[in-house]
Design an enzyme around this catalytic site. Structure first.
Site, PDB file in Angstrom:
ATOM      1  N   CYS A   1      32.882  28.183  34.293  1.00 59.04           N
ATOM      2  CA  CYS A   1      31.909  27.285  34.903  1.00 59.04           C
ATOM      3  C   CYS A   1      32.516  25.907  35.125  1.00 59.04           C
ATOM      4  CB  CYS A   1      30.635  27.149  34.085  1.00 59.04           C
ATOM      5  SG  CYS A   1      29.722  28.669  33.812  1.00 59.04           S
TER       6      CYS A   1
ATOM      7  N   ARG B   1      36.846  27.737  38.605  1.00 66.80           N
ATOM      8  CA  ARG B   1      36.335  27.958  37.252  1.00 66.80           C
ATOM      9  C   ARG B   1      35.193  28.975  37.227  1.00 66.80           C
ATOM     10  NH1 ARG B   1      38.011  23.788  33.782  1.00 66.80           N
ATOM     11  NH2 ARG B   1      36.363  24.366  32.338  1.00 66.80           N
TER      12      ARG B   1
ATOM     13  N   TRP C   1      30.221  30.827  36.306  1.00 67.02           N
ATOM     14  CA  TRP C   1      30.773  32.124  35.914  1.00 67.02           C
ATOM     15  C   TRP C   1      29.776  32.701  34.924  1.00 67.02           C
ATOM     16  CZ3 TRP C   1      32.357  34.801  31.544  1.00 67.02           C
ATOM     17  CH2 TRP C   1      33.151  35.933  31.774  1.00 67.02           C
TER      18      TRP C   1
ATOM     19  N   ASN D   1      28.226  24.247  30.762  1.00 69.07           N
ATOM     20  CA  ASN D   1      29.372  25.150  30.695  1.00 69.07           C
ATOM     21  C   ASN D   1      29.532  25.558  29.243  1.00 69.07           C
ATOM     22  OD1 ASN D   1      31.868  26.457  30.803  1.00 69.07           O
ATOM     23  ND2 ASN D   1      33.025  24.538  30.798  1.00 69.07           N
ATOM     24  N   GLY D   2      29.413  26.848  28.955  1.00 64.67           N
ATOM     25  CA  GLY D   2      29.570  27.299  27.567  1.00 64.67           C
ATOM     26  C   GLY D   2      28.558  28.367  27.212  1.00 64.67           C
TER      27      GLY D   2
ATOM     28  N   GLU E   1      53.410  41.132  32.783  1.00 69.74           N
ATOM     29  CA  GLU E   1      52.903  40.059  33.637  1.00 69.74           C
ATOM     30  C   GLU E   1      52.788  40.519  35.085  1.00 69.74           C
ATOM     31  OE1 GLU E   1      51.650  36.301  35.069  1.00 69.74           O
ATOM     32  OE2 GLU E   1      51.435  37.391  33.188  1.00 69.74           O
TER      33      GLU E   1
ATOM     34  N   LYS F   1      49.262  40.600  37.251  1.00 74.12           N
ATOM     35  CA  LYS F   1      49.064  39.920  38.527  1.00 74.12           C
ATOM     36  C   LYS F   1      48.463  40.877  39.555  1.00 74.12           C
ATOM     37  CE  LYS F   1      49.547  36.131  37.549  1.00 74.12           C
ATOM     38  NZ  LYS F   1      49.348  36.528  36.256  1.00 74.12           N
TER      39      LYS F   1
ATOM     40  N   GLU G   1      44.803  41.592  38.706  1.00 73.59           N
ATOM     41  CA  GLU G   1      43.926  40.435  38.876  1.00 73.59           C
ATOM     42  C   GLU G   1      43.507  40.225  40.321  1.00 73.59           C
ATOM     43  OE1 GLU G   1      44.965  37.062  35.574  1.00 73.59           O
ATOM     44  OE2 GLU G   1      46.501  37.447  37.090  1.00 73.59           O
TER      45      GLU G   1
ATOM     46  N   HIS H   1      56.868  58.667  26.402  1.00 73.11           N
ATOM     47  CA  HIS H   1      55.900  58.918  25.327  1.00 73.11           C
ATOM     48  C   HIS H   1      54.464  58.906  25.846  1.00 73.11           C
ATOM     49  CE1 HIS H   1      58.870  58.839  22.107  1.00 73.11           C
ATOM     50  NE2 HIS H   1      59.445  57.834  22.747  1.00 73.11           N
TER      51      HIS H   1
ATOM     52  N   LYS I   1      39.352  30.503  36.029  1.00 67.64           N
ATOM     53  CA  LYS I   1      40.661  29.962  35.677  1.00 67.64           C
ATOM     54  C   LYS I   1      40.763  29.579  34.213  1.00 67.64           C
ATOM     55  CE  LYS I   1      44.794  28.436  36.725  1.00 67.64           C
ATOM     56  NZ  LYS I   1      45.836  29.387  37.096  1.00 67.64           N
TER      57      LYS I   1
END
Length: 615
Positions: free
Chosen positions: A2, A27, A74, A100-101, A488, A492, A495, A511, A610
């Site tokens: 947010c 955000r 968000w 926000n929270g 990583e 990416k 995402e 395996h 973010k």
């Protein structure tokens, strides 16, 4: 998560709030809303979707007023819809809030308020908080700031809030615990935001509220800051911001992510500048120098981080154990904080976070700090919570990163962590002088090498992306220090393109994951000519035997992998421990181009935000 924006001043609030929301949309972008006080009434507008949709409904509506608050969401409590969007208003229509929270005990407070006659329109914890403020205000016959303070002392959780009062167009109350909040100052104009980007073009003077602080903003009066718990007045410290408005614009690129990929030669140069003095044969890092004895005498180093920063920590594990010869553990901060970890005073905790506000990482270092450990922060944002909570640290100097999928932050973190390991290892006597100087020279060449990787591979990556944009799965394989790069690279792709992808140690493929490989499975193999090269070639042969499609990250002149791979992407050879700074670049480009071809929103992928400032 947010983003919140507030304005109190002499100008019109609406354009400032809308522009601020657009800069904070990374955000969260489930919904957006704003409320503006025109001196007599408060008009508010909110809409599911992005800020552009909010602009659409507010375009022809009255928007006059010099006091306002705004929010881009968000979703946590309640699905994304118009009703759950912020701002929320108290039952009487007097108080308006953006938040926000997460308020963890909102359910019990909500039930108590229902018993007192309150009804609720939304599913959010935020509507509960604004009604709690109203209830305390009316019951206690007190000022708004004292009612906000009393309410916040009853709630558990994390928050950054802005509250305005219908009956007072000259005041705003803001507060924070856990979630970031910064106040911009400009000759009687107050700007409030989750970070400084919404007001950069108006002022460079900023006050970062500390955890557990609230501020009262009065038109024409001095900023007042108090502790929430005890109402002790605090003298605010004014920071002079150094970032420029150009840093948060696209600069001609189609997406922020592409811009930030191409900024990496500069961002790593900025990370190394003033620290890596290759010609003089030394590294200058004040935070390390001041705490050198802690690192040298440490029983172990524990790295805590989340997401991409956790992958940077995994890279650092290989580098530190090789160069410093101290045991390293890399922990997900979200897991570390909820168990009872064994921590002692001889442990050094390295906390990595791009924003410096990651809630789980912040909680993890507070836990470790309470047990006597030394905290060393690695983050990108000056004035952030993790920077202030750490005993010492190092800023990455990567510049603002607007794209939700992290790129330049990752390489800047790896560069800083490499500097740290080289300096500590050299001071401990683990590195022969010749080898130390060779590492310094090789590291100084990395920005130019990344420039060449970008110049040579963007068109090649577009061709590869066209071939695999419609697949359903990807596998990424790496060994040693390039195993975290495989993780990583897979992250990416997940995402921003929504393709399922997994990163694996190359030797672990047999395996289990090898069962997935067939002619429809592209496999990215990081094959650098180092000590593990022959083993990686063997893994590639195993993929080829199952008809898998191989995309190989190779060094120039590697004919053996060229015979096996369907596609080869070249990166220059460097020290094995430095290679992640190069091998990650083509993987970023591959993800980007595939996502664009799939029509995905590269900068604002679905369900993501973010800065993860809630659990």
């Amino acid at each position: 998560m947010c983003g919140i924006v507030g304005y109190l001043g002499e100008g019109q609030a609406y354009p400032i709030l809308i522009k601020g929301l657009k800069r904070l949309e990374y955000r969260g972008y489930d919904s957006a809303g704003l409320a503006i006080h025109n001196g007599e009434s408060v008009r508010f507008y909110k809409k599911k979707g992005k800020v552009a949709k909010l602009e659409g409904i507010a375009e022809d509506a009255p928007k006059e007023g010099s006091l306002g608050i705004a929010h881009t969401r968000w979703a946590t409590h309640g699905e994304p819809n118009d009703v759950n969007s912020h701002p929320h208003v108290s039952q009487s229509g007097r108080f308006f809030i953006v938040h926000n929270g997460i308020i963890e005990n909102f359910s019990s407070i909500k039930e108590a308020l229902k018993m007192r006659g309150y009804t609720f329109q939304s599913e959010t914890d935020t509507e509960v908080l604004v009604n709690l403020i109203e209830d305390i205000f009316e019951e206690g016959n007190m000022s708004l700031e004292r009612a906000v303070q009393a309410a916040l002392n009853q709630v558990n959780g994390a928050y950054a809030i802005c509250v305005i009062d219908l009956h007072n167009p000259d005041m705003m109350v803001v507060a924070r615990i856990g979630s970031p909040l910064v106040i911009g100052l400009d000759n009687g104009n107050y700007f409030v935001a989750s970070d400084a980007t919404p007001f950069l073009e108006y002022t460079k003077q900023a006050v970062y509220l500390e955890d557990g602080e609230m501020a009262v903003l009065h038109r024409g009066s001095k900023l007042q800051v108090f502790t929430i718990a005890s109402n002790v007045e605090v003298e605010p410290y004014v920071h002079q911001l150094t970032m420029d408005i150009a840093d948060i614009e696209k600069g001609g690129y189609e997406h922020f992510m592409l811009k930030e990929i191409y900024e990496q030669p500069r961002s790593i140069h900025d990370t190394l500048r003033g620290r890596l003095l290759a010609e003089e044969g030394k590294i200058v890092m004040r935070g390390i120098t001041e705490y050198q004895h802690k690192f040298q005498n440490a029983d172990r180093i524990i790295i805590v981080a989340c997401g991409t920063s956790w992958h940077a920590g995994l890279v650092a594990e290989y580098i530190f154990e090789e160069l410093v010869r101290i045991p390293v553990e890399v922990e997900y901060a979200s897991e570390f904080r909820y168990r009872n970890p064994v921590i002692n005073e001889r442990d050094v905790i390295i906390a990595i976070s791009q924003s410096g506000e990651t809630a789980d990482t912040l909680a993890a270092i507070k836990l470790a700090k309470s047990k006597g450990a030394t905290i060393f922060g690695v983050c990108n944002i000056v004035g952030s919570s993790i920077a202030r909570e750490s005993h010492a640290g190092a800023f990455t100097h990567a510049g603002p990163e607007i794209g939700v999928a992290s790129t330049k932050a990752f390489t800047a973190q790896v560069a800083v962590l490499t500097l740290m390991a080289l300096k500590i290892g050299q001071e401990k006597g683990n590195l022969p002088k010749t080898q130390y100087l060779e590492y310094l020279h090789a590291l100084s060449q990395i920005p130019q090498q990344i420039e060449r990787v970008l110049a040579c591979n963007d068109e090649n990556m577009m061709k590869i992306a066209h071939e695999y944009a419609d697949v359903s799965n990807f596998l990424y394989l790496g060994r040693g220090v390039n195993f975290p790069v495989a993780l990583e690279g897979a992250l990416k792709l997940k995402e921003i393109s929504y393709i399922h992808a997994e990163g694996y140690p190359a030797a672990e493929m047999k395996h289990g994951p090898i069962a997935l490989i067939d002619e429809n499975m592209p496999v990215v193999i990081i094959a650098q000519q180092n000590a593990n090269y022959e083993k990686v070639v063997s893994n590639a042969q195993e993929v080829k035997a199952r008809k898998g499609k191989i995309i190989a990250i190779v060094n120039p002149g590697d004919e053996e992998m060229r015979k096996l791979a369907d596609h080869c992407i070249e990166v220059e050879k460097t020290y094995e421990l430095l290679s992640p700074l190069l091998t990650t670049i083509p993987l970023q480009l591959l993800s980007y181009h595939i996502a664009v071809l799939r029509g995905c929103n590269v900068d604002q992928p679905r369900n993501l935000a973010k800065s993860v400032t809630v659990e």
